[in-house]
Design a protein around this motif. Structure first.
Motif, PDB file in Angstrom:
ATOM      1  N   PRO A  49     -17.744  20.832  -9.589  1.00 31.32           N
ATOM      2  CA  PRO A  49     -16.758  19.749  -9.609  1.00 31.32           C
ATOM      3  C   PRO A  49     -16.535  19.207  -8.200  1.00 31.32           C
ATOM      4  O   PRO A  49     -16.893  19.848  -7.211  1.00 31.32           O
ATOM      5  CB  PRO A  49     -15.497  20.441 -10.134  1.00 31.32           C
ATOM      6  N   GLU A  50     -15.920  18.046  -8.135  1.00 29.44           N
ATOM      7  CA  GLU A  50     -15.648  17.426  -6.840  1.00 29.44           C
ATOM      8  C   GLU A  50     -14.656  18.254  -6.023  1.00 29.44           C
ATOM      9  O   GLU A  50     -14.762  18.344  -4.806  1.00 29.44           O
ATOM     10  CB  GLU A  50     -15.096  16.019  -7.064  1.00 29.44           C
ATOM     11  N   GLU A  51     -13.709  18.879  -6.690  1.00 34.12           N
ATOM     12  CA  GLU A  51     -12.703  19.688  -6.014  1.00 34.12           C
ATOM     13  C   GLU A  51     -12.963  21.178  -6.272  1.00 34.12           C
ATOM     14  O   GLU A  51     -13.154  21.576  -7.423  1.00 34.12           O
ATOM     15  CB  GLU A  51     -11.305  19.336  -6.521  1.00 34.12           C
ATOM     16  N   LEU A  52     -12.972  21.955  -5.201  1.00 33.18           N
ATOM     17  CA  LEU A  52     -13.115  23.401  -5.301  1.00 33.18           C
ATOM     18  C   LEU A  52     -12.018  24.055  -4.467  1.00 33.18           C
ATOM     19  O   LEU A  52     -11.612  23.494  -3.449  1.00 33.18           O
ATOM     20  CB  LEU A  52     -14.491  23.851  -4.794  1.00 33.18           C
ATOM     21  N   PRO A  53     -11.554  25.234  -4.853  1.00 31.98           N
ATOM     22  CA  PRO A  53     -10.433  25.877  -4.162  1.00 31.98           C
ATOM     23  C   PRO A  53     -10.828  26.713  -2.940  1.00 31.98           C
ATOM     24  O   PRO A  53     -10.060  27.567  -2.518  1.00 31.98           O
ATOM     25  CB  PRO A  53      -9.853  26.782  -5.256  1.00 31.98           C
ATOM     26  N   TYR A  54     -11.982  26.479  -2.389  1.00 34.88           N
ATOM     27  CA  TYR A  54     -12.469  27.283  -1.268  1.00 34.88           C
ATOM     28  C   TYR A  54     -12.464  26.423  -0.006  1.00 34.88           C
ATOM     29  O   TYR A  54     -12.661  25.216  -0.058  1.00 34.88           O
ATOM     30  CB  TYR A  54     -13.885  27.793  -1.545  1.00 34.88           C
ATOM     31  N   ALA A  55     -12.268  27.059   1.125  1.00 33.52           N
ATOM     32  CA  ALA A  55     -12.274  26.334   2.397  1.00 33.52           C
ATOM     33  C   ALA A  55     -13.636  25.672   2.603  1.00 33.52           C
ATOM     34  O   ALA A  55     -14.673  26.334   2.452  1.00 33.52           O
ATOM     35  CB  ALA A  55     -11.967  27.296   3.540  1.00 33.52           C
ATOM     36  N   PRO A  56     -13.656  24.371   2.932  1.00 34.34           N
ATOM     37  CA  PRO A  56     -14.944  23.685   3.156  1.00 34.34           C
ATOM     38  C   PRO A  56     -15.808  24.407   4.187  1.00 34.34           C
ATOM     39  O   PRO A  56     -17.024  24.484   4.036  1.00 34.34           O
ATOM     40  CB  PRO A  56     -14.533  22.295   3.640  1.00 34.34           C
ATOM     41  N   PHE A  57     -15.191  24.950   5.232  1.00 35.12           N
ATOM     42  CA  PHE A  57     -15.950  25.676   6.249  1.00 35.12           C
ATOM     43  C   PHE A  57     -16.663  26.875   5.626  1.00 35.12           C
ATOM     44  O   PHE A  57     -17.826  27.144   5.923  1.00 35.12           O
ATOM     45  CB  PHE A  57     -15.023  26.132   7.383  1.00 35.12           C
ATOM     46  N   ASP A  58     -15.967  27.609   4.746  1.00 38.32           N
ATOM     47  CA  ASP A  58     -16.571  28.776   4.094  1.00 38.32           C
ATOM     48  C   ASP A  58     -17.776  28.372   3.259  1.00 38.32           C
ATOM     49  O   ASP A  58     -18.814  29.035   3.282  1.00 38.32           O
ATOM     50  CB  ASP A  58     -15.554  29.496   3.211  1.00 38.32           C
ATOM     51  N   LEU A  59     -17.655  27.273   2.518  1.00 40.78           N
ATOM     52  CA  LEU A  59     -18.771  26.805   1.691  1.00 40.78           C
ATOM     53  C   LEU A  59     -19.955  26.382   2.554  1.00 40.78           C
ATOM     54  O   LEU A  59     -21.115  26.663   2.229  1.00 40.78           O
ATOM     55  CB  LEU A  59     -18.326  25.635   0.808  1.00 40.78           C
ATOM     56  N   THR A  60     -19.657  25.747   3.670  1.00 37.44           N
ATOM     57  CA  THR A  60     -20.708  25.307   4.589  1.00 37.44           C
ATOM     58  C   THR A  60     -21.440  26.509   5.191  1.00 37.44           C
ATOM     59  O   THR A  60     -22.672  26.547   5.224  1.00 37.44           O
ATOM     60  CB  THR A  60     -20.102  24.435   5.704  1.00 37.44           C
ATOM     61  N   VAL A  61     -20.686  27.499   5.636  1.00 43.16           N
ATOM     62  CA  VAL A  61     -21.285  28.703   6.216  1.00 43.16           C
ATOM     63  C   VAL A  61     -22.114  29.438   5.163  1.00 43.16           C
ATOM     64  O   VAL A  61     -23.241  29.870   5.426  1.00 43.16           O
ATOM     65  CB  VAL A  61     -20.181  29.618   6.798  1.00 43.16           C
ATOM     66  N   LEU A  62     -21.572  29.563   3.981  1.00 38.76           N
ATOM     67  CA  LEU A  62     -22.254  30.262   2.897  1.00 38.76           C
ATOM     68  C   LEU A  62     -23.582  29.598   2.555  1.00 38.76           C
ATOM     69  O   LEU A  62     -24.640  30.243   2.578  1.00 38.76           O
ATOM     70  CB  LEU A  62     -21.342  30.295   1.663  1.00 38.76           C
ATOM     71  N   LEU A  63     -23.558  28.322   2.247  1.00 38.78           N
ATOM     72  CA  LEU A  63     -24.792  27.630   1.867  1.00 38.78           C
ATOM     73  C   LEU A  63     -25.774  27.548   3.025  1.00 38.78           C
ATOM     74  O   LEU A  63     -26.984  27.728   2.841  1.00 38.78           O
ATOM     75  CB  LEU A  63     -24.474  26.236   1.339  1.00 38.78           C
ATOM     76  N   GLY A  64     -25.265  27.287   4.223  1.00 37.85           N
ATOM     77  CA  GLY A  64     -26.141  27.203   5.387  1.00 37.85           C
ATOM     78  C   GLY A  64     -26.895  28.498   5.634  1.00 37.85           C
ATOM     79  O   GLY A  64     -28.112  28.498   5.842  1.00 37.85           O
ATOM     80  N   ASN A  65     -26.192  29.619   5.586  1.00 40.08           N
ATOM     81  CA  ASN A  65     -26.834  30.923   5.805  1.00 40.08           C
ATOM     82  C   ASN A  65     -27.798  31.285   4.684  1.00 40.08           C
ATOM     83  O   ASN A  65     -28.894  31.792   4.940  1.00 40.08           O
ATOM     84  CB  ASN A  65     -25.776  32.016   5.971  1.00 40.08           C
ATOM     85  N   LEU A  66     -27.399  31.047   3.436  1.00 39.56           N
ATOM     86  CA  LEU A  66     -28.306  31.349   2.321  1.00 39.56           C
ATOM     87  C   LEU A  66     -29.608  30.555   2.440  1.00 39.56           C
ATOM     88  O   LEU A  66     -30.700  31.100   2.265  1.00 39.56           O
ATOM     89  CB  LEU A  66     -27.631  31.041   0.980  1.00 39.56           C
ATOM     90  N   LEU A  67     -29.476  29.264   2.741  1.00 38.05           N
ATOM     91  CA  LEU A  67     -30.681  28.430   2.839  1.00 38.05           C
ATOM     92  C   LEU A  67     -31.503  28.753   4.077  1.00 38.05           C
ATOM     93  O   LEU A  67     -32.736  28.733   4.020  1.00 38.05           O
ATOM     94  CB  LEU A  67     -30.299  26.954   2.796  1.00 38.05           C
ATOM     95  N   GLY A  91     -13.752  30.208 -14.180  1.00 39.14           N
ATOM     96  CA  GLY A  91     -12.976  30.505 -12.985  1.00 39.14           C
ATOM     97  C   GLY A  91     -13.739  31.136 -11.844  1.00 39.14           C
ATOM     98  O   GLY A  91     -13.138  31.553 -10.859  1.00 39.14           O
ATOM     99  N   PHE A  92     -15.059  31.222 -11.950  1.00 41.77           N
ATOM    100  CA  PHE A  92     -15.875  31.819 -10.893  1.00 41.77           C
ATOM    101  C   PHE A  92     -16.934  30.827 -10.416  1.00 41.77           C
ATOM    102  O   PHE A  92     -17.548  30.128 -11.212  1.00 41.77           O
ATOM    103  CB  PHE A  92     -16.589  33.082 -11.389  1.00 41.77           C
ATOM    104  N   LEU A  93     -17.129  30.797  -9.110  1.00 40.28           N
ATOM    105  CA  LEU A  93     -18.221  30.039  -8.505  1.00 40.28           C
ATOM    106  C   LEU A  93     -19.365  31.009  -8.278  1.00 40.28           C
ATOM    107  O   LEU A  93     -19.181  32.070  -7.669  1.00 40.28           O
ATOM    108  CB  LEU A  93     -17.794  29.440  -7.163  1.00 40.28           C
ATOM    109  N   THR A  94     -20.540  30.672  -8.789  1.00 38.73           N
ATOM    110  CA  THR A  94     -21.733  31.491  -8.563  1.00 38.73           C
ATOM    111  C   THR A  94     -22.757  30.655  -7.808  1.00 38.73           C
ATOM    112  O   THR A  94     -23.102  29.554  -8.237  1.00 38.73           O
ATOM    113  CB  THR A  94     -22.343  31.963  -9.900  1.00 38.73           C
ATOM    114  N   GLY A 151     -11.749  32.223  -8.561  1.00 38.32           N
ATOM    115  CA  GLY A 151     -11.122  30.903  -8.503  1.00 38.32           C
ATOM    116  C   GLY A 151      -9.898  30.781  -7.625  1.00 38.32           C
ATOM    117  O   GLY A 151      -9.578  31.658  -6.827  1.00 38.32           O
ATOM    118  N   ALA A 152      -9.173  29.716  -7.810  1.00 36.29           N
ATOM    119  CA  ALA A 152      -8.129  29.258  -6.900  1.00 36.29           C
ATOM    120  C   ALA A 152      -6.934  30.182  -6.772  1.00 36.29           C
ATOM    121  O   ALA A 152      -6.373  30.311  -5.699  1.00 36.29           O
ATOM    122  CB  ALA A 152      -7.650  27.878  -7.341  1.00 36.29           C
ATOM    123  N   SER A 153      -6.501  30.828  -7.813  1.00 38.08           N
ATOM    124  CA  SER A 153      -5.225  31.536  -7.759  1.00 38.08           C
ATOM    125  C   SER A 153      -5.188  32.575  -6.642  1.00 38.08           C
ATOM    126  O   SER A 153      -4.222  32.646  -5.904  1.00 38.08           O
ATOM    127  CB  SER A 153      -4.918  32.200  -9.093  1.00 38.08           C
TER     128      SER A 153
END
Length: 160
Positions: A49-67, A91-94, A151-153
């Protein structure tokens, strides 16, 4: 010229939409464009989805390192294929990468002061932060890394 080549690559990166999530789309374009130009086979399945409950920095670090890890592992093998999937369900991002992997060899540290494999500790920290799980395994010349985040909670109340 260098400037026109750079402009072309930036236009190409801007033109690919993997997801409507702006930060994820940006990091995917940044990391995947050089792989496309280097003839790495990419199989990308992103359903977020367009909105996710995770810090954008965390998502960037995660995807960047995996790739980065997947790209490095593919460099020496004949099978230069990277599979990347990301989806939210119940409720889970995989997020999962799968790539070829050659026999492990001693590798030079990218940053002399840091041990190799620092990315795995980052994945484990993100899993703890978001009450999730990081796992990986190698089998039959393939390496799979998987991160599941809650998820977000809970995610809104934790700090890395």
């Amino acid at each position: 010229s260098y400037i026109s080549d750079t402009e072309y690559h930036l236009d190409l990166a801007r033109s690919t939409t993997y997801t409507q999530h702006e930060q994820i789309n940006s990091i995917l374009n940044y990391k995947l464009m050089p792989l496309q130009l280097d003839d790495t086979n990419l199989d990308i399945d992103i359903r977020l989805p367009e909105e996710l409950p995770y810090a954008p920095f965390d998502l960037t670090v995660l995807l960047g390192n995996l790739l980065d890890n997947a790209a490095e592992a593919c460099q020496t093998g004949e099978d230069r294929t990277i599979l990347l999937t990301a989806a939210v369900s119940k409720g889970f991002l995989t997020i999962e990468t799968e790539n070829s992997c050659a026999q492990p060899q001693a590798k030079k540290r990218r940053i002399p002061e840091l041990e190799r494999g620092i990315g795995f500790s980052i994945f484990q920290e993100l899993a703890r932060k978001y009450d999730g799980r990081f796992s990986y395994h190698a089998e039959n010349g393939r390496f799979t890394a998987s991160l599941i985040l809650k998820g977000a909670s809970l995610a809104q109340h934790c700090d890395l």
